[in-house]
Design an enzyme around this catalytic site. Structure first.
Site, PDB file in Angstrom:
ATOM      1  CD  GLU A  47      -2.362  -1.908   1.100  1.00 52.49           C
ATOM      2  OE1 GLU A  47      -3.487  -2.570   0.532  1.00 52.49           O
ATOM      3  OE2 GLU A  47      -1.444  -2.555   1.675  1.00 52.49           O
ATOM      4  CB  THR A  48       1.199   4.298  -1.934  1.00 50.99           C
ATOM      5  OG1 THR A  48       2.055   3.479  -2.377  1.00 50.99           O
ATOM      6  CG2 THR A  48       1.647   5.642  -1.829  1.00 50.99           C
TER       7      THR A  48
END
Length: 269
Positions: A47-48
């Protein structure tokens, strides 16, 4: 050329290069979704996260959105824990608790006296279902039970050695889109339960440590063991450790986080 600050944090671990890495991008306002998706694809992490400070702080301090390399998701634990570390350490050191407004409601991260971070999330109690045809073969082992909640299946196995030996067929699992797969079993030696998580339909073959998965597995094991406090390991190659407290419709996931990188992204126009 626009510059975006970026931090990389390994969440649910006390050592660098363990746990689950997340990229955190503090921005004054959310970028175009296609740009945020491109940044997440460039980072190629589970995830970002993008965080935006709120002017009105009556309910929350920041807005928060999460992107895998292939899509935006509704809930992510490790990147929320990592976002909390970035806010508390760098953006607002006076804060001991930071509240994030998300697609899954208000999530908060609190710095504890023991140095760990405590993440409060919604409890997601799964319900038993009949296993879809072919799922056991795709996972490589027959589960004792299969439960379901939202976009995830929770698969219960007899012992941790089965979880360690799993080699799922990722192509076969993609036939069950959009679902993810949480494999879990009782633990040993002071660990209440272990898990591994597979999300090929989200662009993540195996997730190193999955906070949101414990919103399902934590309540399941708490009910099965008859107690609300649990110690869990996610036994991926990187490994992760969580201390869980089930509090009715909320669950607290406590763990450590380690900052490993800081820099800037340059967006061309």
């Amino acid at each position: 050329m626009q510059e975006v600050s970026i931090y990389q944090v390994d969440a649910f671990t006390s050592r660098a290069f363990g746990g689950n890495p997340a990229a955190i991008c503090p921005v004054p306002a959310f970028l175009d979704p296609s740009v945020m998706q491109s940044i997440a694809r460039e980072n190629n992490l589970s995830e970002t996260a993008f965080i935006v400070p709120r002017e009105d702080r009556a309910e929350a301090d920041y807005d928060l959105r999460w992107f895998t390399p292939s899509l935006e998701v509704d809930l992510c634990g490790h990147a929320t824990l990592a976002s909390g570390l970035v806010v508390i350490r760098h953006l607002e050191p006076a804060l001991e608790t930071v509240r994030f407004a998300t697609r899954s409601g208000i999530l908060q991260v609190t710095k504890r006296a023991d140095g760990k971070l405590a993440l409060e999330m919604p409890t997601l109690m799964p319900t038993p279902v009949t296993a879809p045809d072919g799922l056991a073969e795709a996972m490589g082992a027959i589960p004792e039970a299969v439960l379901h909640r939202g976009r995830d299946y929770l698969l219960i196995y007899r012992e941790p050695q089965i979880i360690q030996r799993l080699h799922p067929d990722m192509r076969a699992l993609q036939a069950y889109a959009p679902y993810g797969f949480i494999a879990t079993a009782p633990g040993t030696d002071g660990v209440d339960f272990v898990s591994r998580c597979f999300f090929p339909n989200h662009g993540i073959p195996e997730d190193p440590v999955t906070g949101s998965a414990h919103c399902l597995s934590g309540p399941y094991w708490a009910e099965r063991f008859g107690r609300s406090e649990l110690h869990a390991l996610q036994i991926s190659a990187r490994g992760g450790e969580l201390w869980i407290t089930v509090k009715g419709d909320r669950i607290e996931l406590a763990g450590s986080a380690v900052e490993v990188m800081r820099g800037a992204l340059y967006l061309s126009h």
